[in-house]
Design a protein around this motif. Structure first.
Motif, mmCIF file in Angstrom:
data_model
loop_
_atom_site.group_PDB
_atom_site.id
_atom_site.type_symbol
_atom_site.label_atom_id
_atom_site.label_comp_id
_atom_site.label_asym_id
_atom_site.label_seq_id
_atom_site.Cartn_x
_atom_site.Cartn_y
_atom_site.Cartn_z
ATOM 1 N N GLU A 583 0.725 -1.210 0.112
ATOM 2 C CA GLU A 583 0.524 0.255 -0.298
ATOM 3 C C GLU A 583 0.692 0.899 -0.215
ATOM 4 O O GLU A 583 0.009 2.020 -0.718
ATOM 5 C CB GLU A 583 -0.643 0.080 0.776
ATOM 6 N N ASN A 584 2.128 1.435 0.590
ATOM 7 C CA ASN A 584 3.206 2.441 0.746
ATOM 8 C C ASN A 584 3.153 2.543 -0.470
ATOM 9 O O ASN A 584 3.995 4.214 -0.821
ATOM 10 C CB ASN A 584 3.893 2.430 1.918
ATOM 11 N N ILE A 585 4.302 1.680 -1.034
ATOM 12 C CA ILE A 585 4.459 1.401 -2.570
ATOM 13 C C ILE A 585 3.410 2.314 -4.137
ATOM 14 O O ILE A 585 4.015 3.034 -4.312
ATOM 15 C CB ILE A 585 5.424 0.618 -2.969
ATOM 16 N N SER A 586 2.574 2.062 -3.466
ATOM 17 C CA SER A 586 1.518 2.157 -3.971
ATOM 18 C C SER A 586 1.339 3.422 -3.941
ATOM 19 O O SER A 586 1.065 4.175 -4.600
ATOM 20 C CB SER A 586 -0.191 1.288 -4.023
ATOM 21 N N TYR A 587 0.798 3.936 -3.073
ATOM 22 C CA TYR A 587 0.937 5.460 -2.350
ATOM 23 C C TYR A 587 1.634 6.066 -3.314
ATOM 24 O O TYR A 587 1.624 7.287 -4.054
ATOM 25 C CB TYR A 587 1.011 5.522 -1.121
ATOM 26 N N MET A 588 3.136 5.195 -3.618
ATOM 27 C CA MET A 588 4.116 6.900 -4.194
ATOM 28 C C MET A 588 4.307 6.983 -5.475
ATOM 29 O O MET A 588 4.297 7.416 -6.083
ATOM 30 C CB MET A 588 5.733 5.717 -4.006
ATOM 31 N N ARG A 589 3.503 5.504 -5.579
ATOM 32 C CA ARG A 589 3.263 4.879 -7.272
ATOM 33 C C ARG A 589 1.993 6.304 -7.722
ATOM 34 O O ARG A 589 2.692 7.248 -9.051
ATOM 35 C CB ARG A 589 3.089 4.000 -7.736
ATOM 36 N N SER A 590 1.562 6.263 -7.262
ATOM 37 C CA SER A 590 0.264 7.284 -7.483
ATOM 38 C C SER A 590 0.126 8.985 -7.472
ATOM 39 O O SER A 590 0.314 9.093 -8.444
ATOM 40 C CB SER A 590 -1.273 7.248 -6.305
ATOM 41 N N LEU A 591 1.214 9.381 -6.564
ATOM 42 C CA LEU A 591 1.202 10.443 -5.651
ATOM 43 C C LEU A 591 2.894 10.168 -7.406
ATOM 44 O O LEU A 591 2.365 11.904 -7.470
ATOM 45 C CB LEU A 591 2.436 10.789 -4.692
ATOM 46 N N PHE A 592 3.798 10.249 -7.392
ATOM 47 C CA PHE A 592 4.316 9.847 -8.690
ATOM 48 C C PHE A 592 3.479 10.911 -9.846
ATOM 49 O O PHE A 592 4.015 12.082 -10.171
ATOM 50 C CB PHE A 592 5.174 9.348 -9.084
ATOM 51 N N HIS A 593 2.691 10.621 -10.459
ATOM 52 C CA HIS A 593 2.127 10.962 -11.337
ATOM 53 C C HIS A 593 0.294 12.408 -11.059
ATOM 54 O O HIS A 593 0.218 12.317 -12.139
ATOM 55 C CB HIS A 593 0.893 9.683 -11.434
ATOM 56 N N THR A 594 0.126 12.103 -10.102
ATOM 57 C CA THR A 594 -1.228 13.096 -10.046
ATOM 58 C C THR A 594 -0.512 14.012 -9.578
ATOM 59 O O THR A 594 -1.201 15.157 -9.910
ATOM 60 C CB THR A 594 -1.914 11.919 -8.907
ATOM 61 N N ASP A 595 0.384 14.071 -8.226
ATOM 62 C CA ASP A 595 0.976 15.203 -7.740
ATOM 63 C C ASP A 595 2.601 15.201 -7.619
ATOM 64 O O ASP A 595 3.478 15.114 -6.252
ATOM 65 C CB ASP A 595 0.730 15.540 -6.368
ATOM 66 N N ASN A 596 3.002 15.781 -8.197
ATOM 67 C CA ASN A 596 4.847 15.403 -7.932
ATOM 68 C C ASN A 596 5.828 16.195 -7.288
ATOM 69 O O ASN A 596 6.391 16.521 -7.177
ATOM 70 C CB ASN A 596 4.677 15.872 -9.343
ATOM 71 N N ASN A 637 -8.612 7.624 -5.679
ATOM 72 C CA ASN A 637 -7.977 5.858 -4.774
ATOM 73 C C ASN A 637 -6.190 6.088 -5.053
ATOM 74 O O ASN A 637 -6.059 5.288 -5.339
ATOM 75 C CB ASN A 637 -8.536 5.101 -5.123
ATOM 76 N N PRO A 638 -5.788 7.047 -4.657
ATOM 77 C CA PRO A 638 -3.985 7.128 -4.069
ATOM 78 C C PRO A 638 -3.587 6.036 -3.660
ATOM 79 O O PRO A 638 -2.301 6.108 -3.512
ATOM 80 C CB PRO A 638 -4.143 8.585 -3.785
ATOM 81 N N PHE A 639 -4.489 4.464 -2.893
ATOM 82 C CA PHE A 639 -4.632 3.463 -2.101
ATOM 83 C C PHE A 639 -4.135 2.793 -3.171
ATOM 84 O O PHE A 639 -3.403 1.948 -2.158
ATOM 85 C CB PHE A 639 -4.378 4.053 -0.613
ATOM 86 N N ILE A 640 -4.714 2.961 -3.826
ATOM 87 C CA ILE A 640 -4.671 1.348 -4.182
ATOM 88 C C ILE A 640 -3.328 1.558 -5.689
ATOM 89 O O ILE A 640 -3.430 2.507 -6.776
ATOM 90 C CB ILE A 640 -5.962 1.368 -4.784
ATOM 91 N N ASP A 641 -3.294 0.260 -5.774
ATOM 92 C CA ASP A 641 -2.024 0.136 -6.616
ATOM 93 C C ASP A 641 -2.338 0.829 -7.979
ATOM 94 O O ASP A 641 -3.510 0.259 -9.366
ATOM 95 C CB ASP A 641 -1.469 -1.312 -6.695
ATOM 96 N N PRO A 642 -2.250 1.818 -8.719
ATOM 97 C CA PRO A 642 -2.579 2.664 -10.105
ATOM 98 C C PRO A 642 -2.434 1.894 -10.917
ATOM 99 O O PRO A 642 -2.674 1.777 -12.118
ATOM 100 C CB PRO A 642 -1.444 3.995 -10.258
ATOM 101 N N LEU A 643 -1.089 1.360 -11.557
ATOM 102 C CA LEU A 643 -0.511 -0.361 -11.941
ATOM 103 C C LEU A 643 -2.086 -1.657 -12.508
ATOM 104 O O LEU A 643 -2.115 -1.525 -13.826
ATOM 105 C CB LEU A 643 0.404 -0.742 -11.863
ATOM 106 N N LEU A 644 -2.848 -1.668 -11.079
ATOM 107 C CA LEU A 644 -3.889 -2.783 -11.133
ATOM 108 C C LEU A 644 -4.721 -1.658 -11.415
ATOM 109 O O LEU A 644 -6.341 -2.062 -12.397
ATOM 110 C CB LEU A 644 -4.061 -3.469 -10.103
#
Length: 863
Positions: A583-596, A637-644
């Motif tokens: 969940e933590n790495i998913s959040y970082m993936r999300s933030l990178f793309h949505t709120d740099n 849904n920033p805590f759900i893996d954006p790849l999934l």
């Protein structure tokens, strides 16, 4: 005076008398036959003089000592008029008039009884006037010095970071401030709490106080404010996500975030962090107030997350002092060593004798040991026994209940009607053989997150009103549940199987002592020879700063960030046992793309090397090269893996929306009850099952539910069936009977099934399943036109139906106003008969026809 105050507080003569008074209080509390310490009048006079100087010092340390000394002096001889007056003078000088109510015959109305002398009369009257405050509802309180300064900053509209012990009364002041705001104008207020259990407690208290002045809502629904009526949203961070999706959301006048130290609590912490950042970034002119216990430089910790200027209000001062004692037991001995940790920082040691040796029981069967230990204490006080988990809480309550009942033989005959009503509710909702029913009949309760909401609230109310005086609690006490005690007994300093963190232990023992009932609180920690833990825990000074969970995660995984940047949950499990890692790495993936910008701020504040940061960013850039899902969908849904999430998005693109959108509703009985039939032809339930099975194929929901779980395996089909039954309105009793059989009365089976079912509902159904239905709803909605969204609005609200547990829109609306699920089902028919708004109907329905527990619940909530 600052120097003099500290010198007086540290003076040997003062410390010596205070310590002897403290030991005498302990010996009296334990009904010990040992001789009390003798203290002569001259020693008392000198110590009292030194205390009066310490009381005027500037620091919390000397003020706490002076306040403790005054209380101890009075308690040593409650009928001594000189001691009473000395105690009151010290309370006045330390800014602690709130506890003066416990010194009898000090006042006649508002006037002091007796003459303190001209100068002292003036000083006491001036201090009383300084700390007195009247509210717009004509109620009046006396602030502590800390509360007064906090109040002044609140009414000045400042953004505030509050760090104070539980008993400092910060939440009480915040609720008073909310009332004052709403009394002046229509306001929009957001009150964020860490758990769903706290939603019920806080919303009920606010609704009771605000009555018709405000809508108090526990899930986000957009409402139009009528003139003079405000809205207060009491939400968890998860529910706040839905609120933030509303682009038309009215700017809140106040956002209060309680238990803010949760920002560093693993995956849960990232949700707190995200909500704080999102609210502050969006609402620049809103007043923000954030609070937690025992946190140094809280404002600096929060500035690392977001750009906001905050005023620190920090104190270690408490209105009540604490008697902190470690009791150590020895093999084959009835002699017990006590170590009292004095406010002077001295250690007071001695020995007392008990009727039996408890060494082996404390080592091997703590419940049996507590059965005897419970008999050592006064049962007219409010006692909390801390338990590390739900199972032991139930077992220990069952162990101590007979002992407590035997010491209070009238307890069964004199049982409060509310207890009988709660027992009746539990028989119907849970099971007639449930252990809480058995303990309640003997005047004891247990409290944990596995209780049905209304039962947990009733236990809290019964305990707070002293109808039940002995309660066994789990770590719900660490999550902000308001259950202050006269006495706290700790025999195992763990949370589940893990050692309790020092900060959490300090937070736990902060529950001992209630300014509205007594001058002091008591903490007893129980250990055995060669396994001593209590002294270290009680003397440990925790100077805590908090850090955002995402920053902690980045630092911990610094050297492998680039390697885990694109790993799935299954792949991560092979390299770490950290259940929050995905969940933590998913959040970082999300933030990178949505709120740099936010991503870079967290990266820089985490302290990781530039090399690790560069590699991590490069890998994240690579994984987004083939992503098709729009960033605005990921941000919902920033805590759900954006790849999934992208897999679901592309599946809908490829196979068509018709394969993911229901063609039937729960109220429809038609369709094929065959999973092999074409999706559009299937019944509602088969479509629901089909969608969930395919969501599981993408998001590995079944794996998440069962990872590190000690309960029975939950397959995806069982999850689907239980989700459907929950939304049909089935009670806990229904699910329990399915596990053990309708005819079973085996008490151990019932208790185990009740624990597992409540955990299954609160974790698997209303949390994990809900969050993936949220993703489904948001992504499906993206492919619909505005008109289609309106047409499908009912089924797209499925996540809320599942979280709250009903397919019925009227019941869902009732629950959005904070009405408990059981109550909502009980009154829904009467509500539907009235052609008016739900909130108006709540006040109009005939409550006398309801079970008393439900009628009382509604009245307490302001209806």
């Amino acid at each position: 005076m600052r120097n003099n105050g500290l010198q007086a507080a540290k003076h040997e003569d003062f410390a010596n008398v205070l310590d002897r008074l403290l030991e005498n209080l302990f010996l009296a509390d334990m009904a010990s036959q040992d001789s009390l310490n003798a203290i002569n009048d001259e020693e008392i006079r000198r110590a009292t003089w030194l205390a009066s100087i310490a009381a005027l010092g500037a620091g919390d340390y000397e003020k706490n000592l002076a306040n403790s000394y005054g209380a101890l002096l009075h308690l040593s001889d409650p009928e001594n008029e000189v001691y009473k007056r000395a105690c009151y003078v010290l309370q006045s000088r330390t800014g602690n008039l709130i506890t003066s109510q416990h010194i009898p015959k000090l006042f006649n109305g508002e006037k002091h009884v007796g003459d303190y002398g001209t100068v002292l009369n003036y000083e006491l009257t001036a201090n009383r006037a300084l700390l007195e405050h009247s509210f717009s509802d004509e109620s009046k309180i006396y602030f502590t010095s800390f509360q007064k300064l906090l109040w002044e900053s609140l009414v000045d509209g400042k953004n505030i970071a509050i760090s104070a012990p539980t008993s400092a009364g910060k939440s009480h002041i915040i609720k008073k401030y909310i009332y004052e705001l709403i009394s002046k104008k229509s306001c929009n207020i957001i009150f964020i709490v860490p758990t769903k259990a706290l939603i019920n407690q806080v919303s009920s208290n606010l609704k009771s106080e605000l009555k018709d002045k405000a809508h108090v809502l526990t899930t986000y629904i957009p409402i139009e404010l009528s003139e003079g009526v405000s809205s207060v949203y009491v939400l968890t961070p998860e529910r706040c996500l839905k609120l933030l999706q509303d682009k038309e959301l009215i700017q809140p006048d106040l956002v209060f975030i309680d238990e803010v130290h949760n920002i560093e609590s693993g995956a849960r912490g990232t949700k707190f962090e995200n909500i704080i950042y999102s609210l502050i970034s969006r609402f620049k002119s809103t007043q923000f107030v954030m609070a937690g216990p025992f946190i140094n430089e809280l404002s600096n910790s929060l500035k690392a997350i977001c750009d906001i200027s905050l005023i620190d209000h920090q104190t270690l001062s408490t209105p009540v002092f604490q008697l902190k004692t470690a009791l150590t037991f020895f093999p084959k001995s009835r002699e017990v060593t006590y170590k009292i940790i004095s406010p002077t920082e001295n250690l007071i040691e001695g020995k007392i004798k008990l009727k039996k040796s408890l060494f082996s029981k404390i080592k091997t069967n703590k419940g049996d040991a507590l059965e005897f230990i419970a008999g050592l204490f006064h049962h007219n006080d409010l006692n909390i026994y801390y338990s590390p988990n739900k199972s032991s809480a139930e077992k220990w309550a069952s162990k101590i209940a007979p002992t407590i009942a035997s010491n209070n033989p009238d307890i069964i005959d004199a049982a409060d009607e509310r207890i009988k009503e709660l027992i009746s509710f539990l028989e119907d909702e849970v099971h007639p053989s449930y252990s809480l029913i058995r303990t309640l009949r003997l005047g004891v309760a247990f409290h944990h997150a596995g209780l049905p909401d209304i039962a947990r609230q009733e236990v809290e109310e019964l305990y707070s009103s002293s109808a039940i005086k002995n309660i066994v609690c789990t770590s719900t006490l660490l999550q902000g549940v308001n259950l202050p005690a006269d006495r706290l007994i700790v025999i195992s300093p763990k949370v589940s199987r893990q050692e309790m963190k020092d900060f959490d232990f300090l937070n736990l023992i902060g529950r001992a002592g209630r300014a509205n009932t007594k001058l002091f609180g008591e903490i007893y920690c129980i250990d055995v020879e060669n396994e001593e833990w209590a002294e270290d825990r009680l003397t440990n000074k925790v100077a805590k700063t908090v850090k955002a969970s995402s920053s902690i995660f980045l630092k911990e995984y610094e050297v492998v960030l680039d390697k885990i940047a694109d790993l799935s949950r299954t792949e991560l499990k092979e390299i770490t046992e950290d259940k929050d890692a995905h969940e933590n790495i998913s959040y970082m993936r999300s933030l990178f793309h949505t709120d740099n910008a936010h991503f870079n701020k967290l990266l820089s504040s985490s302290g990781i090397s530039e090399e690790a940061s560069t590699k991590f960013v490069s890998k994240l850039e690579d994984i987004y090269s083939g992503i098709r899902i729009p960033s605005e969908l990921i941000s919902k849904n920033p805590f759900i893996d954006p790849l999934l999430q992208n897999k679901l998005f592309t599946d809908i693109e490829k196979n068509g929306l018709n394969m993911w959108l229901f063609s039937r509703l729960p109220i429809h009985k038609g369709g094929e009850n065959d999973e092999n039939a074409a999706f559009e032809e299937q019944s509602y339930y088969r479509q629901f099952e089909s969608i969930f099975i395919r969501l599981n194929d993408i998001f590995e929901i079944e794996d998440e539910i069962n990872y590190q779980s000690f309960n029975d395996y939950v397959g995806i089909r069982k999850l689907v069936l239980d989700c459907h039954r929950w939304m049909q309105g089935k009670k806990h009793r229904f699910f329990i009977d399915k596990v053990i059989g309708e005819s079973s009365r085996d008490e151990k089976q019932v208790d185990k099934a009740a624990r597992n079912i409540t955990n299954h509902i609160s974790r698997n159904i209303t949390f994990i399943a809900v969050k993936y239905l949220m993703v489904w709803s948001d992504i499906v909605s993206h492919f619909l036109t505005e008109e289609q969204r309106e047409e499908n609005s009912y089924i797209l609200n499925l996540p809320s139906m599942l979280e709250m547990g009903s397919y019925d829109p009227k019941i869902l609306e009732l629950m959005s106003y904070g009405i408990n699920r059981s109550v909502a089902f009980a009154i829904s028919k009467d509500i539907k008969k009235l052609d008016m708004s739900v909130e108006d109907a709540l006040s109009k329905i005939d409550k006398t026809s309801l079970p008393n527990i439900f009628g009382r619940y509604l009245k307490k909530a302001g209806y």
